[in-house]
Structure formats: C-alpha cells, structure tokens
Design a protein around this motif. Structure first.
Motif: not given
Length: 259
Positions: A122-140
């Motif tokens: 959530a904290e990382v998401r807050k600083v990423i404004a569109e059109p930049a995107q967030l991919k979250v790596i789960l390390e499955t």
C-alpha cells in the motif's frame, strides 16, 4: 476453442514480453543491446525490465519507442524496510520508469505477518501515479502452498497491484502453470468487485514458444480468448524473444539464454 499453432503463439507472445536483464553483471553495453533487441521487424516487446541504475540510460535509448521501462524494487530478497522500498520507488519513477516490479515481503507473509505485507504494498502504491504501474512479485516458488499463493494474490490486488507476478527469477522454482492457474483464478474472482483490470505476469524460466503457448492457452481458458493483451498479460523473460523470432521466421532457435 481452436488450438493455436506454435507460430500463432509466437506472434501473440512477442508483444507481451518484458525483455529482461537482471543479471548481477549487467553493464551499460548490455542495456544498449537490450534496447536494440526490444524492437524487431515483426513488432516490439511490451517493456524492458532492468535494474534501477540503468533507467536513465534506457530512457535515452528508448525515447522514440513505444517500449515501456520496467524496473525492480525490494529485489530480489523481498526485505522489510518499507521506507527504503518507497524511496527506491520514488527514485525509479523520477528517473523515468514506467512500471515498478515490487517484491512483496514474502517471508514476512509466510510467517503470518499479512498486515506487514499489506502495508508495504500500500505504501509503495501511494507513490505510483498513473500512468505508471505497479506489478507485485509474489515469489510463488517460495510460498509453495496453494492457499498462500491464493491469499498473496488477493492481498496484492486489494492493495492496488496493477499486475501480479509469479517470481523474481532468482530462486530455485519460478513460474509454474500451477501457480499461474491459482493467480489467474484470483484475478477472475476479484475482477467484478475491483472494477479495474488486473494483469498477470509469469516470470523466470520461460524460454521456449511451447512454454509460452501453455501459459497463453491457460489464460484463454480461464479468462476468455479476448482477455490477453499487453495491458493484462506479460512474460518476464530474456531468452524467450529469440525463440519467438525463430518461430515466426521459420528457423531453428539455438539461444540458451536464461532469465
């Protein structure tokens, strides 16, 4: 549903590739090569994925290209210093990154500290404004348990991930069809309530057209044949591009590159 041919799979895969160099010995010359490879006579890849220190160089190399620039933060360990991860993200965006691939603190998540992982995303998401995107790596490959993979997928999406990604490519087990099925099902299940698209990125160890074909077929089956585009599906790979081009051009592929 008709079965796609290998050539059709290759043609589909080309524009979905995040052409990656996250090798520890990567050099500026390697980035020049990567940028040059990103556009081909048959079309361009979706993005290049590189370490943050190369973003400014890549911006210059790709200034007239539609290819996006992705980078990694909290990589590859998935550490727990959230303030540092936020600073990494802000610096990468300032340098010109279009996409942030965040390694979630998966060890904390495995230890039952779900709230910590939620907060970091959530904290990382807050600083990423569109059109930049967030991919979250789960390390499955480290999470292993299907229930944990399912929960991690839900957590990342709930905290604003634009994509969920299987792996860093830096552990023993990376992308698998089993993990992909779980993650795609979560994307499908949460799609109605989210009212926003969430994408899927298998990464690590996908080197052949046959392997990419299997992931494409799985996504077609679970999500519908019109779902896949570069906005919803990416392959994190390096050697896959050579295999794809060889298939499109009808020649044998001899690349042994790894992620």
């Amino acid at each position: 549903m008709s079965e796609m041919t290998m050539k059709q799979a290759a043609e589909r895969a080309l524009g979905l590739i995040d052409l990656t160099n996250l090798n520890d010995d990567c050099t500026p010359a390697d980035i020049e090569t990567l940028a040059a490879r990103s556009s081909t006579p048959h079309g361009h890849v979706a993005a290049i994925c590189i370490y943050p220190r190369f973003i400014k160089q890549a911006v210059g190399l790709l200034k007239d290209s539609p290819v996006r620039i992705a980078t990694v933060v909290n990589f590859p360990e998935g550490g727990e210093d959230t303030r540092d991860v936020v600073r990494q993200t802000e610096a990468a965006l300032a340098d010109g990154a279009d996409e942030i691939d965040l390694v979630m603190p998966y060890r904390a998540f495995m230890d039952g500290r779900r709230g910590f992982a939620e907060t970091q995303i959530a904290e990382v998401r807050k600083v990423i404004a569109e059109p930049a995107q967030l991919k979250v790596i789960l390390e499955t490959g480290e999470l292993k348990d299907p229930r944990l993979i399912h929960l991690a997928s839900e957590t990342a999406i709930a905290q604003g991930a634009d994509f969920i990604k299987t792996s860093t490519g830096k552990v023993a087990e990376n992308a698998t069809l089993e993990a992909a099925e779980i993650m795609l099902n979560v994307i499908r299940e949460t799609g109605i309530e989210n009212h926003r698209p969430v994408g899927f990125k298998p990464a690590g160890g996908i080197r052949t057209v046959a392997e990419s074909q299997a992931y494409l077929a799985l996504a077609d089956k679970l999500m519908g044949q019109n779902w896949i585009s570069s906005a919803t599906f990416r392959f994190g790979a390096s050697g896959l591009l050579d295999a794809v081009l060889a298939e499109i051009e009808g020649r044998s592929n001899v690349s042994t590159e790894s992620y």
